[in-house]
Design an enzyme around this catalytic site. Structure first.
Site, PDB file in Angstrom:
ATOM      1  N   THR A  19       3.804 -24.552  44.693  1.00  0.00           N
ATOM      2  CA  THR A  19       3.387 -25.944  44.808  1.00  0.00           C
ATOM      3  C   THR A  19       1.875 -26.124  44.888  1.00  0.00           C
ATOM      4  O   THR A  19       1.324 -27.082  44.346  1.00  0.00           O
ATOM      5  CB  THR A  19       4.031 -26.550  46.077  1.00  0.00           C
ATOM      6  N   ASP A  63       7.683 -19.820  40.152  1.00  0.00           N
ATOM      7  CA  ASP A  63       8.196 -20.427  41.374  1.00  0.00           C
ATOM      8  C   ASP A  63       8.616 -19.231  42.234  1.00  0.00           C
ATOM      9  O   ASP A  63       9.213 -18.281  41.727  1.00  0.00           O
ATOM     10  CB  ASP A  63       9.415 -21.293  41.027  1.00  0.00           C
ATOM     11  N   SER A  64       8.314 -19.268  43.522  1.00  0.00           N
ATOM     12  CA  SER A  64       8.532 -18.049  44.301  1.00  0.00           C
ATOM     13  C   SER A  64      10.002 -17.691  44.463  1.00  0.00           C
ATOM     14  O   SER A  64      10.321 -16.575  44.888  1.00  0.00           O
ATOM     15  CB  SER A  64       7.824 -18.129  45.649  1.00  0.00           C
ATOM     16  N   SER A  65      10.905 -18.583  44.104  1.00  0.00           N
ATOM     17  CA  SER A  65      12.322 -18.215  44.107  1.00  0.00           C
ATOM     18  C   SER A  65      12.602 -17.121  43.069  1.00  0.00           C
ATOM     19  O   SER A  65      13.619 -16.440  43.142  1.00  0.00           O
ATOM     20  CB  SER A  65      13.197 -19.422  43.776  1.00  0.00           C
ATOM     21  N   ASP A  96       8.624 -20.512  49.504  1.00  0.00           N
ATOM     22  CA  ASP A  96      10.028 -20.140  49.703  1.00  0.00           C
ATOM     23  C   ASP A  96      10.233 -18.659  49.999  1.00  0.00           C
ATOM     24  O   ASP A  96      11.046 -18.300  50.848  1.00  0.00           O
ATOM     25  CB  ASP A  96      10.862 -20.558  48.483  1.00  0.00           C
ATOM     26  N   THR A 172       8.163 -16.015  59.245  1.00  0.00           N
ATOM     27  CA  THR A 172       9.372 -16.449  58.541  1.00  0.00           C
ATOM     28  C   THR A 172       9.263 -17.951  58.268  1.00  0.00           C
ATOM     29  O   THR A 172       8.649 -18.681  59.058  1.00  0.00           O
ATOM     30  CB  THR A 172      10.628 -16.086  59.379  1.00  0.00           C
ATOM     31  N   GLN A 285      20.491 -12.418  64.020  1.00  0.00           N
ATOM     32  CA  GLN A 285      20.430 -13.719  63.325  1.00  0.00           C
ATOM     33  C   GLN A 285      19.545 -14.698  64.076  1.00  0.00           C
ATOM     34  O   GLN A 285      19.161 -15.728  63.537  1.00  0.00           O
ATOM     35  CB  GLN A 285      21.831 -14.337  63.247  1.00  0.00           C
ATOM     36  N   CYS A 286      19.277 -14.397  65.359  1.00  0.00           N
ATOM     37  CA  CYS A 286      18.458 -15.324  66.154  1.00  0.00           C
ATOM     38  C   CYS A 286      17.046 -15.343  65.604  1.00  0.00           C
ATOM     39  O   CYS A 286      16.551 -14.343  65.097  1.00  0.00           O
ATOM     40  CB  CYS A 286      18.405 -14.880  67.610  1.00  0.00           C
TER      41      CYS A 286
HETATM   42  N1  ASP Z   1       9.615 -23.762  45.177  1.00  0.00           N
HETATM   43  C1  ASP Z   1       8.246 -23.536  45.561  1.00  0.00           C
HETATM   44  C2  ASP Z   1       8.017 -22.054  45.651  1.00  0.00           C
HETATM   45  O1  ASP Z   1       8.333 -21.431  46.618  1.00  0.00           O
HETATM   46  C3  ASP Z   1       7.945 -24.206  46.850  1.00  0.00           C
HETATM   47  C4  ASP Z   1       6.539 -23.961  47.347  1.00  0.00           C
HETATM   48  O2  ASP Z   1       5.638 -23.612  46.628  1.00  0.00           O
HETATM   49  O3  ASP Z   1       6.344 -24.159  48.526  1.00  0.00           O
HETATM   50  O4  ASP Z   1       7.492 -21.511  44.724  1.00  0.00           O
END
Ligand code: ASP
Length: 349
Positions: A19, A63-65, A96, A172, A285-286
């Site tokens: 972003t 996109d970091s996904s 992300d 995180t 998980q905490c």
């Molecule tokens: N979907 C975007 C990413 O992680 C969101 C961001 O940049 O914060 O690449």
């Protein structure tokens, strides 16, 4: 005593995507990446730094996904190749998966003597209320900060977000919509940016050999699965993951202080998996706190089955550590022994 504006310094901004490097297309209103070599036009505040600021843009932007370990290798190699030419590095990255990338890089960059700061934003730098400018400008200030001996004040892989500098392998993402998107629940911040930037020297990790050469580790073994326990998990799901073909290690996300289902079918699968030589790492998980498998019978059963306690590591930190250690060592017993040790400040031991 510090001299944060060392005139002779140079910083490399590495834009990977996300972003922060976007702006609205006036015709379609969709977010599109801008030409990052023009970053000084988008963030003219950067001109006020006396340091030289160069930029490098990943091609393609992602996109970091879509981040893959091959991207971490590219990043580590880039930092190694440019290491002598720059005083610090800023990695602009989508939020992300930023904590995964920062964790992985913390293990891949060995004997780091300079700042490598990941940052990004929740709103594009080209939008009016962006958090990107503040994140970027403060990250540059921290990356250029040196002590009076001329050494980087924070020679770590870190994440700067919403006024806080956090160790990369302790951070995180906790919020998808607030500017306060990251936390370091089990370790203090390395610095806080208010009117002044306050560095918490006691929390900062310095490499054993300050001016030693940077070494990079680029062999990553990704044969890891993450199994999050939940009420109702079926035997088939547990079996598919813990005994799955091609899986060398499993990160078991357990309840509370490292507790798991006490049903015999579950423990039998865990035992069979451990006996097959697979590495099983127990993380909680905490959001905060640590795994202590000695506390309850359900945790003790895991310990007896050969599960390794992950203490207070984040899942992101555990994943990066496993990829790195498994890439370095073919002996799973060696990997297990090192998992329990503090290598880059990722675990409170
Ligand atoms: N979907 C975007 C990413 O992680 C969101 C961001 O940049 O914060 O690449």
């Amino acid at each position: 005593m510090r001299n944060p504006f060392d005139k002779s310094s140079a910083i490399l901004l590495i834009y990977t995507g996300g972003t922060i490097g976007m702006k609205e297309d006036p015709k379609t209103q969709a977010l599109v990446p801008f030409d990052f070599s023009q970053i000084l036009q988008e963030v003219p505040e950067l001109r006020k730094f006396s340091s030289r600021i160069d930029s490098y843009t990943f091609d393609p932007l992602i996109d970091s996904s879509d981040v893959e370990p091959s991207m971490w290798v590219k990043l580590a190699q880039l930092i190694r190749d440019k290491y002598d030419s720059y005083d610090g590095f800023i990695v602009l990255h989508g939020t992300d998966t930023m904590a995964y990338s920062a964790s992985a890089l913390s293990f891949m960059l060995d004997n780091l003597g300079k700042s490598v700061i990941f940052t990004g934003s929740q709103l594009p730098v080209g939008s009016l209320r962006t958090d990107g400018k503040e994140n970027l400008v403060s990250a540059v200030e921290i990356a250029t900060a040196k002590n009076m001996r001329g050494n980087a004040i924070v020679p770590e892989v870190s994440i700067f977000f919403n006024s806080q500098l956090m160790r990369g392998n302790r951070a995180t993402k906790v919020n998808s919509s607030s500017f306060d998107a990251f936390r370091s629940p089990n370790y203090p911040t390395l610095a806080d940016a208010g009117i002044n930037i306050r560095y918490h020297d006691h929390a900062i990790h310095y490499p054993p050999i300050l001016h030693g050469p940077l070494q990079i580790h680029t062999t990553l073994d990704t044969r890891v699965a993450i199994l999050k326990l939940h009420p109702g998990i079926t035997e088939q799901v547990a079996r598919n993951v813990l005994l799955g073909a091609g899986i060398r290690a499993v990160i078991l996300e357990t309840y509370g202080s490292g507790n798991a289902i006490s049903k015999p079918w579950f423990l039998d699968i865990v035992k069979e998996s451990a006996a097959s030589g697979r590495i099983i790492l127990n993380v909680t998980q905490c959001l905060a706190g640590e795994v202590d498998m000695g506390l309850y019978a359900t945790g003790k059963a895991l310990n007896d089955a050969g599960v390794v306690g992950g203490c207070d590591m984040t899942t992101e930190g555990a994943l990066g550590k496993l990829f790195y250690l498994m890439g370095e060592y073919s002996d799973n017993e060696k990997v297990k022994a090192l998992l329990a040790k503090n290598l880059r400040g990722e675990i409170s031991k």
